[in-house]
Scaffold this motif. Structure first.
Motif, PDB file in Angstrom:
ATOM      1  N   GLU B 524       0.577  -0.941  -0.092  1.00  0.00           N
ATOM      2  CA  GLU B 524       0.039   0.131   0.130  1.00  0.00           C
ATOM      3  C   GLU B 524       0.704   1.418  -0.144  1.00  0.00           C
ATOM      4  O   GLU B 524       1.189   2.407  -0.165  1.00  0.00           O
ATOM      5  CB  GLU B 524      -1.194  -0.118   0.819  1.00  0.00           C
ATOM      6  CG  GLU B 524      -1.621   1.218   1.185  1.00  0.00           C
ATOM      7  CD  GLU B 524      -2.895   1.141   2.251  1.00  0.00           C
ATOM      8  OE1 GLU B 524      -2.704   0.577   3.540  1.00  0.00           O
ATOM      9  OE2 GLU B 524      -3.320   2.331   2.504  1.00  0.00           O
ATOM     10  N   ALA B 525       1.934   1.185   0.397  1.00  0.00           N
ATOM     11  CA  ALA B 525       2.768   2.065   0.545  1.00  0.00           C
ATOM     12  C   ALA B 525       3.512   2.637  -0.284  1.00  0.00           C
ATOM     13  O   ALA B 525       4.040   3.584  -0.990  1.00  0.00           O
ATOM     14  CB  ALA B 525       4.150   2.050   1.511  1.00  0.00           C
ATOM     15  N   ARG B 526       3.453   1.291  -0.985  1.00  0.00           N
ATOM     16  CA  ARG B 526       4.004   1.505  -2.693  1.00  0.00           C
ATOM     17  C   ARG B 526       2.945   2.502  -3.870  1.00  0.00           C
ATOM     18  O   ARG B 526       3.354   3.236  -4.463  1.00  0.00           O
ATOM     19  CB  ARG B 526       4.831   0.803  -3.200  1.00  0.00           C
ATOM     20  CG  ARG B 526       5.702   0.361  -3.812  1.00  0.00           C
ATOM     21  CD  ARG B 526       6.307  -1.318  -3.901  1.00  0.00           C
ATOM     22  NE  ARG B 526       6.046  -2.526  -4.453  1.00  0.00           N
ATOM     23  CZ  ARG B 526       5.749  -2.523  -5.348  1.00  0.00           C
ATOM     24  NH1 ARG B 526       7.683  -2.420  -6.312  1.00  0.00           N
ATOM     25  NH2 ARG B 526       5.798  -3.278  -6.644  1.00  0.00           N
ATOM     26  N   ALA B 527       1.670   1.710  -3.451  1.00  0.00           N
ATOM     27  CA  ALA B 527       0.723   2.503  -4.000  1.00  0.00           C
ATOM     28  C   ALA B 527       0.728   4.205  -4.152  1.00  0.00           C
ATOM     29  O   ALA B 527       1.038   4.972  -5.406  1.00  0.00           O
ATOM     30  CB  ALA B 527      -0.667   1.909  -3.903  1.00  0.00           C
ATOM     31  N   ALA B 530       3.632   6.244  -5.622  1.00  0.00           N
ATOM     32  CA  ALA B 530       3.104   5.789  -7.477  1.00  0.00           C
ATOM     33  C   ALA B 530       2.352   6.911  -7.023  1.00  0.00           C
ATOM     34  O   ALA B 530       2.377   7.429  -8.254  1.00  0.00           O
ATOM     35  CB  ALA B 530       3.136   5.032  -7.338  1.00  0.00           C
ATOM     36  N   ALA B 531       1.423   7.001  -6.602  1.00  0.00           N
ATOM     37  CA  ALA B 531       0.258   7.772  -6.728  1.00  0.00           C
ATOM     38  C   ALA B 531       0.488   9.593  -6.866  1.00  0.00           C
ATOM     39  O   ALA B 531       1.742   9.883  -6.178  1.00  0.00           O
ATOM     40  CB  ALA B 531      -0.876   8.573  -5.763  1.00  0.00           C
ATOM     41  N   PRO B 532       0.277  10.230  -7.241  1.00  0.00           N
ATOM     42  CA  PRO B 532       0.807  11.699  -7.285  1.00  0.00           C
ATOM     43  C   PRO B 532       0.529  12.270  -6.494  1.00  0.00           C
ATOM     44  O   PRO B 532      -0.383  11.741  -4.957  1.00  0.00           O
ATOM     45  CB  PRO B 532      -0.866  12.751  -8.482  1.00  0.00           C
ATOM     46  CG  PRO B 532      -1.510  11.207  -9.345  1.00  0.00           C
ATOM     47  CD  PRO B 532      -1.365  10.195  -8.531  1.00  0.00           C
ATOM     48  N   GLU B 533       1.347  13.141  -5.407  1.00  0.00           N
ATOM     49  CA  GLU B 533       2.176  13.997  -4.356  1.00  0.00           C
ATOM     50  C   GLU B 533       0.644  14.487  -3.889  1.00  0.00           C
ATOM     51  O   GLU B 533      -0.077  15.058  -4.353  1.00  0.00           O
ATOM     52  CB  GLU B 533       2.730  14.977  -5.026  1.00  0.00           C
ATOM     53  CG  GLU B 533       2.897  15.615  -2.865  1.00  0.00           C
ATOM     54  CD  GLU B 533       4.156  16.128  -3.036  1.00  0.00           C
ATOM     55  OE1 GLU B 533       4.869  16.385  -2.245  1.00  0.00           O
ATOM     56  OE2 GLU B 533       4.675  16.029  -4.223  1.00  0.00           O
TER      57      GLU B 533
END
Lengths: 535, 536
Positions: B524-527, B530-533
């Motif tokens: 989840e942290a990785r997702a 990867a999401a916009p800031e």
């Protein structure tokens, strides 16, 4: 909420945060931007703005930036940042800046702008310690250390009432200061003078936002006899706008000239009286003009209404307050009034609710207006009339869905004649306003108030309500039920007569002054030998 | 120091001597480690021997008229005397004003010293609710930002690789060997990720707690460092192996931090697992949004971390109880979790723990018992022993001053300190109940007790409260004594509680149950990364 909003807010603030030159107009513009953002952005957006500016401060002006961040969020962390900054500045921080910032903060707290998170300890720990440093700084750096006087034998013969502001008959605290002084003189035979020190800020000393300036009556300068309602008291006034060593030195010299047996600090944050108390030069008794803990270095600090506000203080910070506290009731008196109720342009309106105050622009905020609208929903045909000087209020009333039933009268000279036209007084959630409630209950007009602040302290437990729902219920019941109105009116009248009427307070004040005089505090030499040797 | 303005002069000569000694230390110029230790010891004695009113009076006088301009020294001492967080607030604001000028090692050292005192429960309650999530967190955040800016420690952003997580760096602040609980836990988490989930795992032993004294903060703090763990090697513990990169330089300096960041960059992990809060290396990566970071706190309550996800120490969402104004930065990153424990090996048989066969033994276990077993807790133990005729209390854990204080307690003859006990589970098997002092730490002591069927008596706060669960909580001192007396007097009750404790260990505490979930949160942290800031 639009995610661009915090960025836009930062951009709107930036010119003011970084400006080098300020005049009254730019300062007003600055305050207007802050007020607008406070109104337009929700709390989480304002916290976001504060976070951005805290992480990347655009200016090294700590007082300016952090006072703005408090203004946006109510987060006392920012005031703590300012206070520690000034403490750490030591001798490089001018006392007039400390004094100006102190009052700027005290005013925002009084106006209820602080979020609850750090509120329990801020006033009694952070601000009180800063105030101590202010007094110590004035004494140490400006060399203002009044000389110690050993008490004269016998009872108190001479008293000085020191006030921070004296504006005349239209100003409730001025009336009260005058009334206490006059009663000590007339009822207790004590020679009493008012020392009108005018030691609230009278000019801008820094970019604390919003600025706070007290009013001053220049015509009182020097020694005079002031008259109020046909009574007279001597008064010495210091109207210089600069908070500087010369002014304080003159005030302290004036105290020595008047040579009182006791000083009565009328209200907390009383720098002149506290310089005397800190030096232990003469006994000082502080008579607070508002409820809650009082910032004072006096030998005794009196209560304002029922109860002991020091009992609820955090234990770590309680001792300096609790040790000096004495129960007391500030009390009020009814000013003279015309024989008949006034009209006030209300014509044949069947039922009028009164809202009374001298700071209604701030106190009648969106939340209180919504509450009043709910009251009007429940009270067909009723009108709410606002008494007190205002600037922005009428415009905001005009935007209400009940605009036609919300009328701002501006300043009202004869408040009792106004009350006589009203069925009930609705108190906004606020710290101040005690005088308005006292006068209302004195004339048997019921007051509706939540349980906090001066009005709650004055009206006592029977007239308080627990929450917004109960507030609307009580107002609607007073509107609809003449019997209830008469019962609560009688209760109010009795509360005034038994408890609030200042007749009960003055002899007790004098007894507490004697107690302060007898305290073996500090280095004041109270030995019989030294008393005997005093000329 | 007669004549010092406003300094109280109590009539008791012993108290006067303490105050005079304090004023000497406050004004002194030359300090070595020895004098700092004596200074700290004097403050500790004042705390024990002077009543609070006297300590507050001394603190007020020193605050108003400090004998020296050394903010850190003066205000750390005044906190020591009173527990008043006003003094730590002063220190933090002082450092914030110098955040671009004060030597970074001083920021770091002071932060840790102060944090340690909070961990030890030294703060009075008055300002405690806001101090952690507001004052301390804002300072920590500013400190990490200052390190990144001033020392140019801004690792580059790496786009996540396709597919599931394959490589994890477990970054810890301290790794000292198999007798150190957090070390065992860090190793265990790393080994399980590697062995049970087939990941490529490295432990980064950053050693970034204070390793030498940097200023006159009282009391000082210097933690243990194992010199032989230097460089990259395969670490072995309880028969398992995980590779480890260790950084043993004692100075907190740019070169050390840059080397650690460079090592991690070279290893190129898909995710960083910050083992414990105040994990500066991980937070440099999180601040730069260089790699996803997941923080696994080793203690309950608000965690100082800038990680993308902040796990709970237990399932309860503590962020709901934080002051509203300071909640958001914690609440949006919090995820419920249970830290969990793994039982260390134990000799099958009960070792002789010095308690013999006879008396009923209450256990008190910890690695900081000198601080945790204070006079208030000793008097609580006296009250327990009053109710339990013939019972004894046995203390397990390294101590220095404790035995002397036990000897003078009312029930001195029934209080025994064993010092460090190598096989704690064997010791537990000789005991009847575990008595937990009021403290923040100690979670593992309770976990092993549950597994060994040893009922726990604890107040609700702190790590032991989290681990032992609501069934072991008592509300106040009287209830503490009642529960201890009931466990002593009622074997039936003890057996029920033991069974409940074993069941809780198996269902909730055993770390076998938490590693899959940990990996899920790492994904989840990785997702999120990867999401916009998003605003942090």
């Amino acid at each position: 909420m639009n995610s661009a909003a915090p960025g836009d807010a930062v951009a709107a603030l930036m010119p003011f945060l970084t400006a080098r030159q300020f005049n009254a107009d730019t300062l007003n513009g600055f305050v207007a931007v802050c007020d607008r953002l406070r109104g337009e952005l929700d709390l989480s957006a304002r916290l976001d703005v504060a976070e951005r500016l805290r992480i990347a401060p655009p200016t090294a002006d700590v007082v300016r930036l952090s006072s703005v961040l408090f203004h946006l969020t109510g987060d006392l962390y920012h005031y703590q940042h300012i206070l520690h900054y000034l403490h750490l500045g030591g001798d490089s921080v001018p006392p007039q800046l400390m004094h100006y910032v102190y009052w700027g903060m005290a005013r925002q707290l009084f106006m209820g702008m602080a979020a609850p998170e750090k509120a329990d300890s801020f006033l009694v720990c952070d601000l009180f310690r800063f105030y101590e440093a202010l007094i110590d700084g004035i004494a140490g750096r400006w060399g203002i250390v009044p000389a110690r006087r050993a008490p004269r034998p016998g009872p108190i013969r001479r008293a000085v009432v020191v006030t921070n502001q004296f504006l005349g008959t239209r100003h409730q605290p001025s009336r009260d200061a005058f009334d206490f002084a006059h009663r000590l003189q007339a009822e207790c035979g004590v020679e009493t003078a008012i020392l009108n020190a005018n030691l609230m800020p009278l000019r801008v000393e820094g970019l604390f936002v919003p600025p706070f300036l007290g009013e001053v009556e220049a015509r009182y300068e020097g020694a005079a006899t002031v008259e109020m309602y046909g009574r007279h008291v001597r008064m010495a006034s210091f109207t210089g706008r600069a908070f500087d060593a010369a002014k304080l030195r003159a005030i302290v010299a004036c105290v020595d000239d008047l040579d009182p047996d006791v000083l009565i600090a009328f209200g907390g944050s009383n720098v002149a009286a506290d310089l005397v108390a800190r030096a232990d030069a003469r006994p000082v008794v502080c008579l607070p003009t508002t409820s809650g803990p009082t910032t004072s270095l006096a030998h005794l600090v009196l209560g304002y209404g029922d109860g002991d506000p020091t009992a609820a203080l955090p234990p770590l910070y309680r001792a300096p307050f609790a040790a000096r506290f004495r129960p007391f009731n500030f009390g009020f008196f009814l000013p003279p009034t015309a024989a008949a109720p006034g009209d006030f342009g209300l014509g044949d309106v069947p039922f009028v609710f009164a809202v009374v105050g001298t700071r209604l622009d701030q106190e009648v905020d969106g939340a209180f207006l919504a509450l009043l609208e709910e009251v009007l929903d429940r009270c067909p045909g009723a009108v709410i009339a606002f008494a007190g000087e205002v600037a922005g209020l009428p415009g905001r009333l005009a935007a209400s869905r009940h605009a036609a039933r919300l009328r701002s009268l501006g300043h009202v000279d004869d408040i009792r004649a106004f009350h006589a036209r009203c069925g009930a007084v609705l108190n906004p959630p606020r710290q101040g306003g005690g005088g308005s409630a006292a006068i209302a209950i004195g004339d048997g007009v019921p007051v509706v108030t939540l349980a906090a602040g001066d009005v709650a302290a004055v009206v006592g437990p029977d007239l308080r309500v627990a929450d917004r729902g109960a507030y609307v219920e009580r107002a609607a019941a007073l509107f609809a039920d003449g019997g209830l109105r008469a019962r609560l009116g009688a209760l109010a009248r009795r509360r005034f007569a038994d408890t609030v009427d200042r007749r009960h307070s003055v002899a007790r004040l004098l007894a507490l002054c004697e107690e302060a005089r007898a305290m073996p505090s500090g280095g004041r030499d109270l030995s019989p030998a030294s008393q005997g040797s005093q000329p | 120091m007669a004549g010092q303005v406003g300094i109280p002069t109590p009539s008791d000569p012993a108290a006067r001597a303490l105050i005079d000694g304090l004023m000497d230390h406050l004004a002194a110029r030359d300090f070595d480690a020895d004098r700092i230790a004596r200074f700290a010891e004097l403050c500790e004695r004042m705390r024990r021997e002077l009543d609070l009113d006297t300590r507050i009076a001394v603190a007020d006088a020193v605050r108003r008229n400090p004998p020296v301009g050394d903010t850190i020294r003066v205000h750390s001492v005044l906190f020591q005397l009173t527990g008043d967080l006003y003094h730590y607030e002063r220190i933090l604001h002082y450092l914030l004003f110098g955040i671009d000028a004060v030597a970074p090692e001083l920021l770091h050292y002071t932060y840790w010293c102060l944090q340690r005192q909070l961990f030890l429960g030294r703060a009075a309650p008055e300002k405690a609710a806001a101090f952690g999530p507001c004052d301390l967190f804002r300072f920590y955040d500013a400190m990490v930002r200052a390190l990144a800016r001033r020392w140019s420690l801004v690792p580059p952003r790496h786009a996540p690789k396709a597919g599931p997580i394959r490589r994890v760096a477990v970054v810890t602040n301290q790794f000292t060997g198999d007798q150190h609980q957090p070390t065992r836990d860090a190793f265990d988490v790393a080994a399980r990720l590697q062995d049970e989930h087939g990941l490529d795992v490295a432990i980064i032993n950053a050693n970034l707690m204070p390793l030498r004294i940097e200023n006159l903060f009282i009391p000082p703090m210097v933690v243990e460092l194992v010199e032989r763990y230097e460089g990259v090697f395969a670490m072995e513990m309880f028969g398992r192996r995980v590779k480890m990169a260790s950084f043993t330089g004692r100075a907190f300096e740019r070169a050390k931090l840059a080397a650690i960041v460079g090592e991690i960059e070279g290893y190129d992990p898909d995710v960083l697992l910050a083992f414990g809060g105040s994990n500066i290396v991980c937070d440099l990566f999180a601040l730069a949004r260089a790699r996803p970071v997941l923080c696994l706190p080793t203690s309950s309550g608000p965690t100082m971390a800038l990680a993308d996800i902040l796990l709970g120490f237990d399932e309860h969402d503590y962020t709901a109880d934080l002051p509203a104004l300071y909640r958001a930065p914690f609440a949006r990153r919090f995820r419920p979790f249970s830290f969990g424990y793994t039982l260390p090996p134990s000799d099958g048989a009960a070792a002789d723990a010095g308690a013999g066969d006879g008396p009923f033994t209450f256990a008190v276990v910890g690695t900081r018992l000198d601080e945790e077993v204070d006079d208030a807790f000793l008097s609580l133990l006296d009250a327990v022993l009053d109710r339990c005729p013939g019972a004894v209390v046995t203390f397990a854990g390294p101590v220095r001053s404790l035995p002397g204080r036990l000897a003078v307690a009312r029930h001195g003859g029934r209080l025994h300190s064993l010092g460090h006990v190598a096989d704690i589970r064997a010791f537990y098997r000789r005991c009847g109940a575990l008595l937990n002092p009021p403290r923040q730490g100690g979670g593992a002591s309770a976990a092993y007790a549950l597994a060994e069927g040893l009922p726990v008596v604890t107040f609700a706060g702190g790590d032991v409260g989290s681990v032992a669960g609501a069934g072991a909580h008592v509300a106040d001192r009287a209830a503490y004594v009642e529960r201890a007396a009931a466990l002593f007097g009622d074997p039936q009750r003890r057996a029920e509680q033991a069974a409940a404790g074993r069941a809780r260990y198996d269902a909730v505490i055993d770390r076998r149950r938490s590693i899959g979930r940990l990996l899920h949160y790492a994904e989840e942290a990785r997702a999120l990364f990867a999401a916009p800031e998003t605003p942090r």
